[in-house]
Design a protein around this motif. Structure first.
Motif, PDB file in Angstrom:
ATOM      1  N   VAL A 207      23.544  44.764  21.445  1.00  0.00           N
ATOM      2  CA  VAL A 207      23.674  46.175  21.069  1.00  0.00           C
ATOM      3  C   VAL A 207      25.071  46.431  20.509  1.00  0.00           C
ATOM      4  O   VAL A 207      26.017  45.677  20.759  1.00  0.00           O
ATOM      5  N   LEU A 208      25.164  47.508  19.743  1.00  0.00           N
ATOM      6  CA  LEU A 208      26.435  47.811  19.075  1.00  0.00           C
ATOM      7  C   LEU A 208      27.561  48.014  20.085  1.00  0.00           C
ATOM      8  O   LEU A 208      28.704  47.643  19.841  1.00  0.00           O
ATOM      9  N   HIS A 209      27.213  48.577  21.237  1.00  0.00           N
ATOM     10  CA  HIS A 209      28.229  48.777  22.270  1.00  0.00           C
ATOM     11  C   HIS A 209      28.831  47.437  22.719  1.00  0.00           C
ATOM     12  O   HIS A 209      30.038  47.272  22.791  1.00  0.00           O
ATOM     13  N   GLY A 210      27.946  46.502  23.002  1.00  0.00           N
ATOM     14  CA  GLY A 210      28.393  45.183  23.448  1.00  0.00           C
ATOM     15  C   GLY A 210      29.182  44.451  22.374  1.00  0.00           C
ATOM     16  O   GLY A 210      30.118  43.705  22.671  1.00  0.00           O
ATOM     17  N   TYR A 211      28.791  44.695  21.124  1.00  0.00           N
ATOM     18  CA  TYR A 211      29.526  44.098  20.007  1.00  0.00           C
ATOM     19  C   TYR A 211      30.993  44.513  20.082  1.00  0.00           C
ATOM     20  O   TYR A 211      31.906  43.704  19.936  1.00  0.00           O
ATOM     21  N   TRP A 212      31.221  45.812  20.332  1.00  0.00           N
ATOM     22  CA  TRP A 212      32.600  46.314  20.401  1.00  0.00           C
ATOM     23  C   TRP A 212      33.297  45.895  21.689  1.00  0.00           C
ATOM     24  O   TRP A 212      34.509  45.710  21.711  1.00  0.00           O
ATOM     25  N   ASP A 213      32.549  45.761  22.761  1.00  0.00           N
ATOM     26  CA  ASP A 213      33.139  45.277  24.015  1.00  0.00           C
ATOM     27  C   ASP A 213      33.705  43.876  23.847  1.00  0.00           C
ATOM     28  O   ASP A 213      34.807  43.590  24.308  1.00  0.00           O
ATOM     29  N   SER A 214      32.933  43.032  23.244  1.00  0.00           N
ATOM     30  CA  SER A 214      33.220  41.588  23.322  1.00  0.00           C
ATOM     31  C   SER A 214      33.367  40.911  21.966  1.00  0.00           C
ATOM     32  O   SER A 214      34.351  40.221  21.723  1.00  0.00           O
ATOM     33  N   ASP A 215      32.387  41.090  21.085  1.00  0.00           N
ATOM     34  CA  ASP A 215      32.390  40.314  19.834  1.00  0.00           C
ATOM     35  C   ASP A 215      33.627  40.609  18.998  1.00  0.00           C
ATOM     36  O   ASP A 215      34.249  39.698  18.436  1.00  0.00           O
ATOM     37  N   ALA A 216      33.990  41.892  18.916  1.00  0.00           N
ATOM     38  CA  ALA A 216      35.158  42.262  18.099  1.00  0.00           C
ATOM     39  C   ALA A 216      36.424  41.635  18.675  1.00  0.00           C
ATOM     40  O   ALA A 216      37.309  41.193  17.940  1.00  0.00           O
ATOM     41  N   THR A 267      34.792  55.298  12.173  1.00  0.00           N
ATOM     42  CA  THR A 267      34.966  54.077  11.377  1.00  0.00           C
ATOM     43  C   THR A 267      33.923  53.039  11.791  1.00  0.00           C
ATOM     44  O   THR A 267      33.349  52.346  10.950  1.00  0.00           O
ATOM     45  N   ALA A 268      33.665  52.958  13.094  1.00  0.00           N
ATOM     46  CA  ALA A 268      32.712  51.962  13.611  1.00  0.00           C
ATOM     47  C   ALA A 268      31.296  52.191  13.085  1.00  0.00           C
ATOM     48  O   ALA A 268      30.485  51.271  13.057  1.00  0.00           O
ATOM     49  N   PHE A 269      30.997  53.422  12.687  1.00  0.00           N
ATOM     50  CA  PHE A 269      29.654  53.719  12.174  1.00  0.00           C
ATOM     51  C   PHE A 269      29.583  53.704  10.651  1.00  0.00           C
ATOM     52  O   PHE A 269      28.502  53.836  10.091  1.00  0.00           O
ATOM     53  N   GLU A 270      30.719  53.523   9.991  1.00  0.00           N
ATOM     54  CA  GLU A 270      30.720  53.501   8.523  1.00  0.00           C
ATOM     55  C   GLU A 270      29.912  52.318   8.009  1.00  0.00           C
ATOM     56  O   GLU A 270      30.181  51.175   8.385  1.00  0.00           O
ATOM     57  N   GLY A 271      28.944  52.594   7.158  1.00  0.00           N
ATOM     58  CA  GLY A 271      28.157  51.531   6.545  1.00  0.00           C
ATOM     59  C   GLY A 271      27.088  50.945   7.441  1.00  0.00           C
ATOM     60  O   GLY A 271      26.352  50.048   7.030  1.00  0.00           O
ATOM     61  N   VAL A 272      26.995  51.416   8.669  1.00  0.00           N
ATOM     62  CA  VAL A 272      25.954  50.911   9.582  1.00  0.00           C
ATOM     63  C   VAL A 272      24.620  51.573   9.225  1.00  0.00           C
ATOM     64  O   VAL A 272      24.535  52.802   9.167  1.00  0.00           O
ATOM     65  N   THR A 301      32.669  42.265  10.556  1.00  0.00           N
ATOM     66  CA  THR A 301      33.400  41.377  11.465  1.00  0.00           C
ATOM     67  C   THR A 301      34.902  41.599  11.317  1.00  0.00           C
ATOM     68  O   THR A 301      35.636  41.706  12.302  1.00  0.00           O
ATOM     69  N   LYS A 302      35.346  41.707  10.071  1.00  0.00           N
ATOM     70  CA  LYS A 302      36.784  41.898   9.850  1.00  0.00           C
ATOM     71  C   LYS A 302      37.217  43.323  10.215  1.00  0.00           C
ATOM     72  O   LYS A 302      38.195  43.510  10.946  1.00  0.00           O
ATOM     73  N   ALA A 308      39.869  46.771  16.580  1.00  0.00           N
ATOM     74  CA  ALA A 308      40.075  46.323  17.967  1.00  0.00           C
ATOM     75  C   ALA A 308      41.526  45.906  18.191  1.00  0.00           C
ATOM     76  O   ALA A 308      42.115  46.200  19.237  1.00  0.00           O
ATOM     77  N   SER A 309      42.109  45.266  17.202  1.00  0.00           N
ATOM     78  CA  SER A 309      43.501  44.824  17.316  1.00  0.00           C
ATOM     79  C   SER A 309      44.424  46.013  17.597  1.00  0.00           C
ATOM     80  O   SER A 309      45.219  45.992  18.539  1.00  0.00           O
ATOM     81  N   GLY A 310      44.275  47.056  16.804  1.00  0.00           N
ATOM     82  CA  GLY A 310      45.115  48.244  16.981  1.00  0.00           C
ATOM     83  C   GLY A 310      44.845  48.955  18.293  1.00  0.00           C
ATOM     84  O   GLY A 310      45.768  49.408  18.976  1.00  0.00           O
ATOM     85  N   ARG A 311      43.581  49.033  18.662  1.00  0.00           N
ATOM     86  CA  ARG A 311      43.225  49.751  19.888  1.00  0.00           C
ATOM     87  C   ARG A 311      43.743  49.007  21.125  1.00  0.00           C
ATOM     88  O   ARG A 311      44.199  49.620  22.081  1.00  0.00           O
ATOM     89  N   LEU A 312      43.616  47.672  21.129  1.00  0.00           N
ATOM     90  CA  LEU A 312      44.067  46.894  22.290  1.00  0.00           C
ATOM     91  C   LEU A 312      45.583  46.981  22.451  1.00  0.00           C
ATOM     92  O   LEU A 312      46.091  47.144  23.569  1.00  0.00           O
ATOM     93  N   LEU A 313      46.296  46.893  21.333  1.00  0.00           N
ATOM     94  CA  LEU A 313      47.763  46.955  21.415  1.00  0.00           C
ATOM     95  C   LEU A 313      48.209  48.330  21.907  1.00  0.00           C
ATOM     96  O   LEU A 313      49.068  48.438  22.783  1.00  0.00           O
ATOM     97  N   SER A 314      47.608  49.378  21.365  1.00  0.00           N
ATOM     98  CA  SER A 314      47.955  50.732  21.826  1.00  0.00           C
ATOM     99  C   SER A 314      47.632  50.891  23.304  1.00  0.00           C
ATOM    100  O   SER A 314      48.420  51.459  24.064  1.00  0.00           O
ATOM    101  N   ALA A 315      46.467  50.402  23.707  1.00  0.00           N
ATOM    102  CA  ALA A 315      46.054  50.545  25.110  1.00  0.00           C
ATOM    103  C   ALA A 315      47.038  49.853  26.043  1.00  0.00           C
ATOM    104  O   ALA A 315      47.432  50.399  27.073  1.00  0.00           O
TER     105      ALA A 315
END
Ligand SMILES: [Zn+2]
Length: 328
Positions: A207-216, A267-272, A301-302, A308-315
């Motif tokens: 699911v898209l949620h799991g994609y953002w949890d882990s795959d990204a 942004t995560a929903f753009e083009g989906v 993927t990119k 995710a890179s920006g969100r993790l660093l900010s977090a």
């Protein structure tokens, strides 16, 4: 969303939309531990580092603390039996699954307490309450669940990560024609996608949620050639290790974090592309769940790992900053 048409409502179907609500995990273990590793790096040598250590067991690190609140949700969330301490927390906090997210419609410009999709125990409110809990405030107004300082540390170490996961703040709600809709209290269960837990990538169980949890996050680790969360934390900090300074009152600080994630969710929903009909899919547990098939754009993927890179660093930086705010 490019195309979101033809949702049929399963009024008489026994499959519950609510049944999957608990499967919202937010960042997987790698993401949460990366956030904690960034914070730990930024807290080195501070009085806060010592205070945090005082709240942890001898064998624990901030990285362990960062997954505690998921592990407290049960075995499937971290493949370990919850400890007696976690079981106590769960028993005393029957709504604790709801502490991890809020479901603000992605069309909304900002998080507004009390609006549809928010609760008085969502991730925004829980973070604020845990800051007071960490300071030993036991008042009903500021710490209604009476989080202890140690529980508050566990909550902050996890939820500051969660609130930076875009799909843990911004949620897609779809109307009968499959188009994004501003939900009402009455129809939010029918229109909600539970942070992307009902959006099945390619019609498969992912699911898209799991994609953002882990795959990204995993993609980001590959791109940064990082084999561990600590290595990813170092790589991200190598790009920008400037500590953040938190300004303003606690309420506006935490809401600003949520609002950034809300924008990132758009942004995560753009083009989906979302399928024309809601139908039943096998979820990751092998159970049937009602949802939509989604097709991701080619460059997803990119773009997702960049976000995710920006969100993790900010977090990570903000976790360090809010612990200092609470403890110094
Ligand atoms: Zn979580």
């Amino acid at each position: 969303m490019k195309r979101t048409v033809g949702l049929w409502r399963q009024t008489a179907c026994a499959i519950s939309l609510i049944g999957l609500a608990g499967s919202a995990l937010a960042w997987g273990a790698e993401g949460h531990k990366t956030v904690a590793a960034i914070a730990a790096e930024q807290l080195k040598g501070t009085a806060t580092e010592a205070r945090v250590k005082g709240l942890l067991h001898a064998s624990e690190t901030l990285l362990d603390a960062s997954v505690w609140a998921d592990c407290a949700k049960g075995f499937i969330y971290c493949h370990k039996q919850p400890t007696p301490e976690m079981q106590d927390f769960a028993a005393g906090n029957p709504d604790h699954h709801g502490y991890h997210y809020t479901d603000v419609p992605i069309q909304a410009l900002e998080y507004t307490a009390g609006s549809v999709g928010t609760t008085d125990h969502d991730v925004v409110q829980t973070i604020k309450q845990a800051v007071f809990g960490l300071q030993g405030d036991t008042s009903d107004a500021r710490n209604p669940h009476h989080f202890t300082p140690r529980q508050s540390l566990m909550i902050l170490a996890h939820m500051v990560g969660d609130i930076h996961q875009p799909l843990h703040v911004g949620a897609a709600y779809l109307d009968l024609d499959g188009r994004p809709v501003m939900p009402t209290e009455d129809d939010m269960k029918q229109t909600g996608t539970e942070g992307g837990n009902f959006l099945f990538i390619g019609g498969k169980s992912r699911v898209l949620h799991g994609y953002w949890d882990s795959d990204a996050v995993k993609t980001l680790m590959r791109r940064k050639q990082a084999k561990t969360p600590q290595a990813l934390a170092k790589a991200l900090l190598a790009d920008d290790d400037t500590p953040v300074v938190l300004e303003g009152d606690l309420d506006s600080i935490v809401i600003a974090w949520a609002n950034e994630s809300l924008a990132a969710a758009r942004t995560a929903f753009e083009g989906v592309v979302i399928s024309e009909h809601r139908t039943n899919f096998k979820d990751s547990q092998g159970d049937l769940a009602a949802g939509w098939a989604v097709t991701l754009p080619q460059d997803y993927t990119k773009t997702s790992s960049d976000v995710a890179s920006g969100r993790l660093l900010s977090a990570g930086k903000r976790l360090a900053a809010i612990l200092r705010l609470a403890l110094e």
